[in-house]
Design an enzyme around this catalytic site. Structure first.
Site, PDB file in Angstrom:
ATOM      1  N   PRO A 275      21.232  55.079 -23.849  1.00  0.00           N
ATOM      2  CA  PRO A 275      20.046  54.464 -24.443  1.00  0.00           C
ATOM      3  C   PRO A 275      20.314  53.952 -25.858  1.00  0.00           C
ATOM      4  CG  PRO A 275      19.874  56.844 -24.594  1.00  0.00           C
ATOM      5  CD  PRO A 275      21.143  56.551 -23.841  1.00  0.00           C
ATOM      6  N   CYS A 343      17.125  27.198 -42.993  1.00  0.00           N
ATOM      7  CA  CYS A 343      16.937  25.795 -42.606  1.00  0.00           C
ATOM      8  C   CYS A 343      17.154  25.581 -41.121  1.00  0.00           C
ATOM      9  CB  CYS A 343      17.875  24.920 -43.428  1.00  0.00           C
ATOM     10  SG  CYS A 343      17.650  25.220 -45.170  1.00  0.00           S
TER      11      CYS A 343
HETATM   12  C1  LIG Z   1      23.286  47.214 -24.759  1.00  0.00           C
HETATM   13  C2  LIG Z   1      23.800  48.252 -23.853  1.00  0.00           C
HETATM   14  C3  LIG Z   1      23.170  49.498 -23.767  1.00  0.00           C
HETATM   15  C4  LIG Z   1      21.896  49.824 -24.507  1.00  0.00           C
HETATM   16  O1  LIG Z   1      20.798  49.140 -24.008  1.00  0.00           O
HETATM   17  P1  LIG Z   1      19.314  49.446 -24.552  1.00  0.00           P
HETATM   18  O2  LIG Z   1      18.489  48.476 -23.836  1.00  0.00           O
HETATM   19  O3  LIG Z   1      19.318  49.256 -26.010  1.00  0.00           O
HETATM   20  O4  LIG Z   1      18.994  50.861 -24.170  1.00  0.00           O
HETATM   21  C5  LIG Z   1      23.741  50.450 -22.962  1.00  0.00           C
HETATM   22  N1  LIG Z   1      24.878  50.207 -22.250  1.00  0.00           N
HETATM   23  C6  LIG Z   1      25.502  49.025 -22.304  1.00  0.00           C
HETATM   24  C7  LIG Z   1      26.747  48.822 -21.531  1.00  0.00           C
HETATM   25  C8  LIG Z   1      24.988  48.006 -23.092  1.00  0.00           C
HETATM   26  O5  LIG Z   1      25.607  46.819 -23.123  1.00  0.00           O
END
Ligand SMILES: *Cc1c(COP(=O)(O)O)cnc(C)c1O
Length: 414
Positions: A275, A343
């Site tokens: 997360p 801009c």
């Molecule tokens: C961006 C990402 C996350 C986190 O996603 P959230 O939507 O911020 O929870 C987890 N795992 C991978 C592989 C990601 O690219």
């Protein structure tokens, strides 16, 4: 719990008035609530404590060292997507074994470094990458534990720019192509396939999508187990959404936990989660001051000192951030575009917002700016990036200084 709330005519973060922080540190300014951050982490811990789970915070959401340190101190690992993120989490004190290394384009140098420090697992996103990892592991005489990141082709309802689980996106290995990898993995002494990973997108507000992905990935696990692979874990990525709009509801972390536990409880698999947004998104706001207002024909503009370089989500994803006056104002409402000084026509923070007419000097705050806010900030238009402040009850402290003009140029040569 609401950690940013109105009291006596102004908005507070915990027990500190936002106006006080603006006068102390200037604007634009990112402000985080430590209690909110801890609360969200705790909700993950409680929702999954009855289940073997490794929660690896997605560093890209917000990689401020103090924030990372806090999250790691609560027992979380890290999901990193570049060598820079890897070096940073190690520097902050995380053990390499608690790192999941994801990302669609890991270079040979990055893989070498990941193998050298001994990251917990590498999430592999293509056949080409698998071969490179095998080569690196062999030359270093190491055995590397991997997950295959699969693309389960699930159409989640979110902005197309942050949906990642469809065949048409660049992420993962198409589930139908996995069988081609079997001979490559069966004959490998340097790489052990121990799990499967997926990350179907971000800002997902329907738990059904996670259920679909879980079912799909469990099918894949079964089929690989039956081929003799020692599958021990499933990494379901991140993606749980948060409320950005007034009145919007996001699934509680506890509900998400229930859904996940239900699907994985009798499998004997260890669950990994990554997360980002749901940990830090609603723990931060961006404070900004109104510089000018103007009317072009019938359109009203509020020009503030924060811009797309400070918070790019509205420009990049057409994302909505709720915002308002820091000090309650009386007066007629107006409909106004909140725009920055950069801009670009695309430089806006909010379009067509109804609020009591702002005047120069007013402070505004932009909610839900904790995730993909500062971490996506740039120096476009030679704008120093904002300072960041942490608040805990009555206390507050700087966790990143405002950039100076000198730091903007220091890497350049004449
Ligand atoms: C961006 C990402 C996350 C986190 O996603 P959230 O939507 O911020 O929870 C987890 N795992 C991978 C592989 C990601 O690219």
């Amino acid at each position: 719990m609401n950690y940013f709330y109105e009291k006596k005519g102004e908005v507070f973060c915990e027990s500190v008035a936002l106006s006080k922080l603006a006068s102390e540190f200037g604007t634009p300014l990112y402000v985080y609530s430590l209690a909110a951050l801890q609360d969200h982490c705790q909700q993950y811990k409680t929702s999954f404590d009855s289940f073997p789970t490794e929660i690896c915070y997605a560093v890209k959401a917000n990689d401020n060292a103090s924030i990372l340190k806090e999250i790691f101190s609560l027992g979380f690992g890290a999901d990193v997507v570049s060598q820079g993120e890897l070096e940073k989490v190690l520097k902050v004190g995380l053990r390499a074994t608690q790192v999941v290394y994801s990302g669609v384009g890991k270079s040979q140098r990055e893989i070498e470094r990941a193998v050298e420090v001994g990251v917990g697992v590498i999430n592999v996103e293509s056949v080409s990458e698998l071969k490179l990892i095998q080569k690196v592991a062999q030359s270093k005489g190491r055995i590397v534990s991997i997950n295959l990141r699969v693309n389960p082709n699930i159409d989640v309802k979110t902005n197309p720019y942050i949906a990642t689980g469809l065949y048409q996106t660049k992420f993962g290995i198409a589930d139908e192509a996995l069988d081609e990898l079997v001979p490559l993995l069966q004959n490998s002494s340097s790489v052990v396939l121990e799990g499967f990973a997926c990350h179907i997108g971000s800002q997902i507000l329907e738990l059904k999508s996670f259920e679909q992905a879980s079912l799909r990935i469990l099918e894949i696990v079964q089929s690989f187990k039956s081929k003799g692979f020692p599958i021990q874990r499933v990494d379901m990525g991140g993606g749980l959404g948060i409320a950005y709009r007034e009145g919007e509801v996001s699934p509680p972390i506890s509900e998400y936990g229930k859904v996940m536990r239900e699907h994985f409880k009798s499998t004997g698999l260890k669950l990994y989660l990554e997360p980002g947004r749901s940990i830090i998104g609603n723990a931060g706001v961006l404070l900004t001051e109104v510089i000018h207002t103007k009317v072009n024909r019938e359109k009203h503009f509020t020009i503030v000192d924060a811009a797309m370089n400070d918070l790019i989500r509205p420009s990049l994803y057409d994302a909505y951030h709720s915002m308002g006056h820091v000090r309650t104002k009386n007066g007629p409402d107006c409909i106004t575009d909140i725009v920055g000084p950069v801009c670009e026509t695309g430089d806006f923070l909010g379009l067509g917002r109804t609020m009591v007419e702002p005047i120069p000097g007013d402070l505004l705050f932009i909610r839900s700016a904790g995730a993909y806010g500062f971490s996506m900030a740039s120096n476009y238009n030679q704008r120093p990036r904002p300072a960041e402040v942490m608040v805990s009850d009555h206390k507050f402290w700087l966790i990143r200084k405002r950039e100076s003009f000198e730091t903007l140029w220091q890497q350049e040569t004449l």
